[in-house]
Design a protein around this motif. Structure first.
Motif, short mmCIF file in Angstrom:
data_model
loop_
_atom_site.label_atom_id
_atom_site.label_comp_id
_atom_site.label_asym_id
_atom_site.label_seq_id
_atom_site.Cartn_x
_atom_site.Cartn_y
_atom_site.Cartn_z
N GLN A 74 -17.47 2.05 -12.40
CA GLN A 74 -16.19 3.37 -11.71
C GLN A 74 -16.76 4.45 -12.22
OE1 GLN A 74 -13.03 3.10 -14.36
NE2 GLN A 74 -11.60 2.30 -12.79
N ILE A 89 0.37 8.28 -5.75
CA ILE A 89 -0.54 6.91 -6.03
C ILE A 89 -0.64 6.44 -5.31
CG2 ILE A 89 -1.40 5.65 -7.66
CD1 ILE A 89 0.33 6.74 -10.26
N SER A 90 -1.88 6.12 -4.52
CA SER A 90 -1.75 5.09 -3.51
C SER A 90 -3.21 4.84 -3.89
CB SER A 90 -2.42 5.89 -1.84
OG SER A 90 -3.44 6.73 -2.36
N GLY A 91 -3.07 3.38 -2.65
CA GLY A 91 -3.71 2.07 -3.17
C GLY A 91 -3.23 0.94 -3.12
N ASP A 92 -4.18 0.05 -3.25
CA ASP A 92 -3.35 -1.38 -2.93
C ASP A 92 -2.97 -1.75 -4.52
OD1 ASP A 92 -4.56 -1.46 -0.46
OD2 ASP A 92 -6.41 -3.20 -0.74
N LYS A 110 -13.43 -2.39 -1.99
CA LYS A 110 -12.76 -1.52 -2.16
C LYS A 110 -11.38 -1.16 -2.47
CE LYS A 110 -12.26 -3.53 2.92
NZ LYS A 110 -10.50 -3.66 2.79
N ASP A 111 -10.74 -2.41 -2.07
CA ASP A 111 -9.87 -2.91 -2.34
C ASP A 111 -9.32 -2.17 -4.45
OD1 ASP A 111 -9.37 -4.47 -0.38
OD2 ASP A 111 -10.41 -6.54 -1.34
N TYR A 112 -10.10 -1.89 -4.72
CA TYR A 112 -9.78 -1.55 -6.23
C TYR A 112 -9.21 -0.15 -6.09
CZ TYR A 112 -10.62 -6.76 -7.51
OH TYR A 112 -10.12 -7.85 -8.24
N ASP A 113 -9.82 0.63 -4.72
CA ASP A 113 -9.48 1.62 -4.89
C ASP A 113 -7.96 2.80 -5.23
OD1 ASP A 113 -12.20 2.04 -3.96
OD2 ASP A 113 -12.54 2.47 -2.13
N VAL A 114 -8.94 3.70 -5.75
CA VAL A 114 -7.09 4.00 -5.86
C VAL A 114 -7.09 6.05 -6.05
CG1 VAL A 114 -5.17 5.35 -7.83
CG2 VAL A 114 -6.41 2.99 -7.58
N ARG A 150 1.00 -1.14 0.14
CA ARG A 150 -0.56 0.11 0.07
C ARG A 150 0.93 1.16 -0.48
NH1 ARG A 150 -4.90 1.09 0.03
NH2 ARG A 150 -4.84 2.53 0.60
N PHE A 182 -7.06 -8.98 -3.98
CA PHE A 182 -8.24 -8.10 -3.99
C PHE A 182 -9.69 -8.90 -4.45
CE2 PHE A 182 -6.07 -4.50 -7.19
CZ PHE A 182 -4.81 -4.40 -5.97
N GLN A 240 -0.15 -4.02 -10.86
CA GLN A 240 -1.35 -3.45 -10.55
C GLN A 240 -1.55 -2.88 -10.14
OE1 GLN A 240 -3.84 -7.50 -10.14
NE2 GLN A 240 -6.18 -6.22 -9.77
N ILE A 241 -2.60 -1.70 -9.81
CA ILE A 241 -2.85 -0.64 -9.31
C ILE A 241 -4.57 -0.57 -9.74
CG2 ILE A 241 -1.76 1.18 -10.04
CD1 ILE A 241 -1.84 2.50 -7.14
N GLY A 242 -5.03 -0.37 -8.72
CA GLY A 242 -6.80 -0.44 -9.40
C GLY A 242 -7.34 -1.08 -9.68
N ILE A 243 -8.46 -0.87 -10.85
CA ILE A 243 -8.31 -1.55 -11.90
C ILE A 243 -6.74 -1.75 -13.12
CG2 ILE A 243 -10.54 -1.67 -11.50
CD1 ILE A 243 -11.15 -0.37 -14.38
N TRP A 282 -17.95 -0.46 -18.29
CA TRP A 282 -16.84 -1.04 -18.56
C TRP A 282 -17.78 -2.64 -19.16
CZ3 TRP A 282 -11.79 0.35 -19.26
CH2 TRP A 282 -10.93 1.29 -18.88
N PHE A 297 -19.34 -3.61 -15.18
CA PHE A 297 -19.03 -3.23 -13.51
C PHE A 297 -18.99 -2.23 -13.70
CE2 PHE A 297 -14.68 -2.11 -13.71
CZ PHE A 297 -13.90 -2.42 -14.34
#
Lengths: 210, 226
Positions: free
Chosen positions: B166, A100-103, B38-42, A90, B34, A148-151, B123, B164
């Motif tokens: 976004q 840029i932050s996120g999983d 919420k795991d896809y939030d940036v 993270r 993931f 990979q970050i977000g989609i 998408w 989905f």
């Protein structure tokens, strides 16, 4: 007219093919032993590889073949290895005023296909309880780097050239089956848009010799 | 007895094959982790590195979250308005916590404006691989084929599509002290782009939005009056 990088690739492939043929020469040219081995590979990333994925890799496999040539202490061979580095992070990514932050899933597949030369201290026989060696591997490294970050998924696949000095030992287990332990340092030169890579490797496995 | 001896000779080879199979499995990548939306939030923030945010003291904020959309698109974007007041009050609180004063622009000209807007994108994705066993391995299959058979769709795609939506929330700082009056241009000094997969309208979604707005401010330490 080939471009310089294309010519280099061709030269590298030709050298590799000739060396491969040399290793595969019929046994009549060399009465010494050969061995095939399979190892479980662990790796610790350093340098720019470690900056991208900091976690140690516990997911790896290696296979190889070596044959004694010219001298009872000297062997050459080929090896293929696969290491999976992955870190779920993270930590924000910062560059030029952008954060840029996120999983994130940061992953590198590193796969060297090496030509190896090694010097075995006690020759092809077990005159000692163990059979240590030092060697050097050179050849192409396939590096697949993914963020990979977000989609979003950013993946970069690059062929590099690299070297891997290594030391290790064989020890008898059962009849023609040996145990194998090796330590290596892999340095992968910069190629294309990708950075250089480096990692320490530890391999533990078995060899079948004849 | 002879058969037994034959099998003994094959054991080393079988062990090597088993070892390679095992090692191949362990060398695969682990799970991405993931699992939830919420795991896809940036959260992305950008700022003007030549701008001194400490030189500005007051800000104003329109009392609406603007829904950005293509005028030619459908009449509504189906994004809920339920969270708008929470979003705006959170933004005000966070800017005040950094030492800025919220003012009414009709009374006091602000040093900068904070604009909040939202947009949505749909998408439609076609996954790389789709085997019968991935989703229906539990279902008895017809003799003659196995769970590893591919499912083929009539079009050029060989995979089952999924969709989905976004959502993206923008928070912008517009400099009100330094404007290009002749060129009729305003300068954007800071932007936060909060992007995530849209989920259900519930308290969890609200928490996600607020958490991400806080993250945008937290990762912008230069955004401070002091």
């Amino acid at each position: 007219m080939l471009s310089d990088p294309a010519k280099e690739r061709m030269d590298m492939r030709s050298t590799f093919a000739v060396a491969l043929l040399l290793i595969m020469v019929p046994a009549s040219l060399s009465a010494q032993e050969w061995a095939g081995y399979v190892t479980y590979e662990m790796a610790y990333p350093t340098g720019e590889t470690g900056d991208f994925v900091g976690d140690m890799s516990l997911r790896g496999v290696g296979i190889g073949y070596r044959r004694f040539l010219f001298s009872p202490n000297f062997a050459i061979g080929v090896s293929w290895q696969w290491n999976t580095f992955q870190e779920n992070s993270r930590d924000p990514i910062e560059r030029d005023g952008i954060t840029i932050s996120g999983d994130q899933v940061r992953r590198i597949y590193a796969s060297p296909l090496l030509l190896n030369a090694a010097y075995y201290y006690s020759g092809p026989e077990y005159t000692w309880r163990v059979w240590p060696y030092v060697g050097l591997g050179v050849g192409p490294y396939y590096i697949d780097k993914d963020l990979q970050i977000g989609i979003a998924d950013y993946e970069e696949k690059t062929w590099h050239f690299g070297v891997a000095p290594r030391l290790g030992m064989y020890f008898p287990v059962y009849k023609m089956i040996d145990g194998v332990v090796n330590f290596s340092y892999n340095y992968v030169f910069k190629a294309g848009d990708d950075t250089a890579h480096s990692f320490w490797g530890i391999g533990i496995g078995f060899a079948y010799r004849k | 007895m002879l058969k037994y001896k034959k099998w003994i000779h094959m054991l080393p080879g079988a062990a090597v094959v088993a070892a390679i199979l095992f090692l191949t499995l362990v060398s695969c990548a682990q799970d991405s982790g993931f699992n939830a939306v919420k795991d896809y939030d940036v959260v992305v923030t950008l700022y003007d590195q030549d701008f001194n945010f400490g030189n500005h003291a007051t800000f104003a904020l329109p009392d609406s979250v603007v829904h950005l959309r293509n005028p030619d698109a459908e009449a509504t974007d189906n994004i809920t308005w339920v969270y708008d007041s929470h979003i705006l009050s959170e933004v005000v609180d966070l800017f005040e916590s950094r030492g800025y004063q919220h003012v009414n622009p009709q009374v006091t000209p602000p040093d900068f404006f904070v604009l909040v807007s939202v947009t949505k994108q749909d998408w439609l994705e076609f996954p790389y691989e789709h085997h019968w066993w991935v989703n229906w391995s539990w279902y008895p299959h017809w003799p003659g084929w196995t769970h590893t058979w591919d499912v083929i769709y009539p079009a050029q795609y060989t995979e089952e599509p999924y969709s989905f939506s976004q959502g993206t929330l923008f928070i912008d700082i517009i400099d009100a002290k330094n404007m290009d009056v002749t060129g009729e241009r305003m300068y954007l000094r800071w932007t936060a782009v909060i992007n995530g997969v849209l989920g259900y309208t519930d308290s969890k979604s609200q928490n996600r939005i607020i958490t991400n707005i806080k993250q945008a401010i937290e990762q912008s330490p230069y955004l401070s009056r002091n």
